[in-house]
Enzyme design. Structure first.
Site, PDB file in Angstrom:
ATOM      1  N   ASP A 135       0.804  -1.226   0.000  1.00 52.81           N
ATOM      2  CA  ASP A 135       0.000   0.000   0.000  1.00 52.81           C
ATOM      3  C   ASP A 135       0.836   1.275   0.000  1.00 52.81           C
ATOM      4  O   ASP A 135       0.299   2.365  -0.229  1.00 52.81           O
ATOM      5  CB  ASP A 135      -0.930   0.017   1.220  1.00 52.81           C
ATOM      6  CG  ASP A 135      -2.214  -0.755   0.980  1.00 52.81           C
ATOM      7  OD1 ASP A 135      -2.489  -1.110  -0.181  1.00 52.81           O
ATOM      8  OD2 ASP A 135      -2.950  -1.008   1.954  1.00 52.81           O
ATOM      9  N   GLY A 142      -2.217  -1.086  -8.685  1.00 53.55           N
ATOM     10  CA  GLY A 142      -1.060  -0.217  -8.888  1.00 53.55           C
ATOM     11  C   GLY A 142       0.033  -0.424  -7.867  1.00 53.55           C
ATOM     12  O   GLY A 142       0.809   0.493  -7.588  1.00 53.55           O
ATOM     13  N   LYS A 143       0.127  -1.640  -7.311  1.00 50.74           N
ATOM     14  CA  LYS A 143       1.085  -1.886  -6.232  1.00 50.74           C
ATOM     15  C   LYS A 143       2.336  -2.628  -6.693  1.00 50.74           C
ATOM     16  O   LYS A 143       3.439  -2.342  -6.234  1.00 50.74           O
ATOM     17  CB  LYS A 143       0.402  -2.686  -5.112  1.00 50.74           C
ATOM     18  CG  LYS A 143      -0.802  -1.987  -4.485  1.00 50.74           C
ATOM     19  CD  LYS A 143      -1.497  -2.889  -3.474  1.00 50.74           C
ATOM     20  CE  LYS A 143      -2.724  -2.229  -2.869  1.00 50.74           C
ATOM     21  NZ  LYS A 143      -3.415  -3.116  -1.903  1.00 50.74           N
ATOM     22  N   VAL A 144       2.151  -3.637  -7.565  1.00 50.35           N
ATOM     23  CA  VAL A 144       3.249  -4.525  -7.952  1.00 50.35           C
ATOM     24  C   VAL A 144       3.303  -4.649  -9.466  1.00 50.35           C
ATOM     25  O   VAL A 144       2.280  -4.872 -10.111  1.00 50.35           O
ATOM     26  CB  VAL A 144       3.075  -5.929  -7.326  1.00 50.35           C
ATOM     27  CG1 VAL A 144       4.148  -6.879  -7.830  1.00 50.35           C
ATOM     28  CG2 VAL A 144       3.116  -5.847  -5.804  1.00 50.35           C
TER      29      VAL A 144
END
Length: 350
Positions: free
Chosen positions: A262, A306-308
């Protein structure tokens, strides 16, 4: 013989064989991993995950976070994690409170985990003050001593808010002065300025000591120290912003996994539109995807948030205690860590 003596004898019998933590330096897993790369199923997944971790170590711009959930520390991986930190193979840790307090700090005080050579009725274990983690035992009386040490550390601090990182640093400082084990993740993190975050810190043995600290201070009409979970998120996001390129080595999942992921979203909300997704990610877990979770989503699913980044990610569906030693030994012996820059992200908050 009295019941007390019988109980003491039985407890001593059950707590007779200590867990021996694996030494990744004592064997070279490279030939095994190399051959696994030509296999299929979980073997090939593990080989690819190991390759991705080696790419993290070889990338001069990459800061690496070790993310731990579950009980692998108690089960024999404790020295493995400490060696990753000692050898500059990780730059930050996000973990459950149990991994840090009930397991690592606990052993740092000189206590041990024990192999369960037999598992009697759990009510019998309760009567003997033995706690069970599957086939591993902990002496509850020693755990209460650990709780009391947390209480003493809290009492020694200024009565204000602390992130879990700041409090765990005080725990490391305590072990540096009074600890009984050199190979402690908490102690080494303090000495090498590697920050440790526990987003659910009080869900551990630390919680009992901290609650007692607040209750006792309140009874005396005195202010008390507090844990600031928002500061945790802010500090970890600050590291992500300054680090730029990042890689995740995750054992288990849940809150620690989601927390580190996050930081990308939080950085964007703070106006850092150019923040990179986590470039590299490996997760070792036995969690299932069918309930919509997989201990906080698969890595490909995390890309939708949109994290990894999906280019260099690998899920390994295996019990971590059986595969992490191979991954870590391979990476240690390939030696990319020897030329890595030391980040010392803990100094960001000095």
């Amino acid at each position: 013989m009295t019941n007390a003596l019988l109980n003491d004898s039985r407890k001593q019998e059950l707590l007779s064989k200590t867990v021996q933590h694996i030494d990744i330096k004592s064997f070279d897993a490279r030939p095994i991993i190399d051959q696994m790369a030509n296999m299929s199923f979980t073997s090939r997944d593990l080989a690819r995950a190991t390759s991705i971790y080696n790419q993290m170590l070889a990338d001069p711009d990459c800061s690496i976070f070790l993310v731990i959930a579950g009980s692998t520390s108690a089960g024999g991986c404790m020295d493995l994690y400490a060696e990753l930190l000692r050898s500059n193979m990780i730059d930050g840790v996000v973990a459950t409170g149990a991994s840090i307090v009930d397991m690592d700090f606990f052993e740092g005080l000189g206590f041990k985990h024990y192999q369960a050579l037999e598992i009697p009725d759990d009510n019998t274990l309760r009567s003997l003050y033995i706690d069970r983690i599957y086939d591993t035992y902990i002496d509850e009386e020693q755990l209460q001593a650990c709780d009391h040490t947390i209480y003493e550390i809290a009492n020694s601090l200024d009565p204000k808010g602390y992130s879990s990182r700041a409090f765990i640093r005080e725990m490391g400082k305590y072990l540096s002065q009074h600890g009984k084990k050199d190979n402690s993740l908490v102690k080494l993190a303090y000495e090498h300025d590697v920050p440790i975050f526990c987003p659910a810190f009080v869900d551990s043995s630390a919680g009992f000591g901290l609650v007692k600290h607040q209750v006792d201070r309140a009874k005396e009409g005195k202010p008390y120290m507090m844990l600031d979970a928002i500061a945790d998120f802010r500090e970890l996001t600050e590291i992500k912003i300054k680090a730029g390129t990042t890689g995740l080595l995750m054992i288990g999942g849940g809150v620690p996994k989601n927390f580190i992921q996050d930081t990308v979203v939080c950085a964007e909300i703070l106006g850092h539109e150019d923040v990179e997704m986590h470039k590299y990610a490996v997760q070792i877990t036995v969690a299932d995807v069918r309930d919509g979770a997989c201990s906080s989503s698969t890595l490909k699913e995390a890309a939708s948030w949109g994290k990894v980044d999906t280019a260099l990610e690998q899920m390994v569906f295996a019990e971590a205690g059986s595969v992490m030693p191979l991954l870590a030994s391979d990476a240690y012996h390939r030696g990319h860590w020897r030329t890595r820059q030391k980040r010392a992200w803990g100094k960001l908050f000095a």
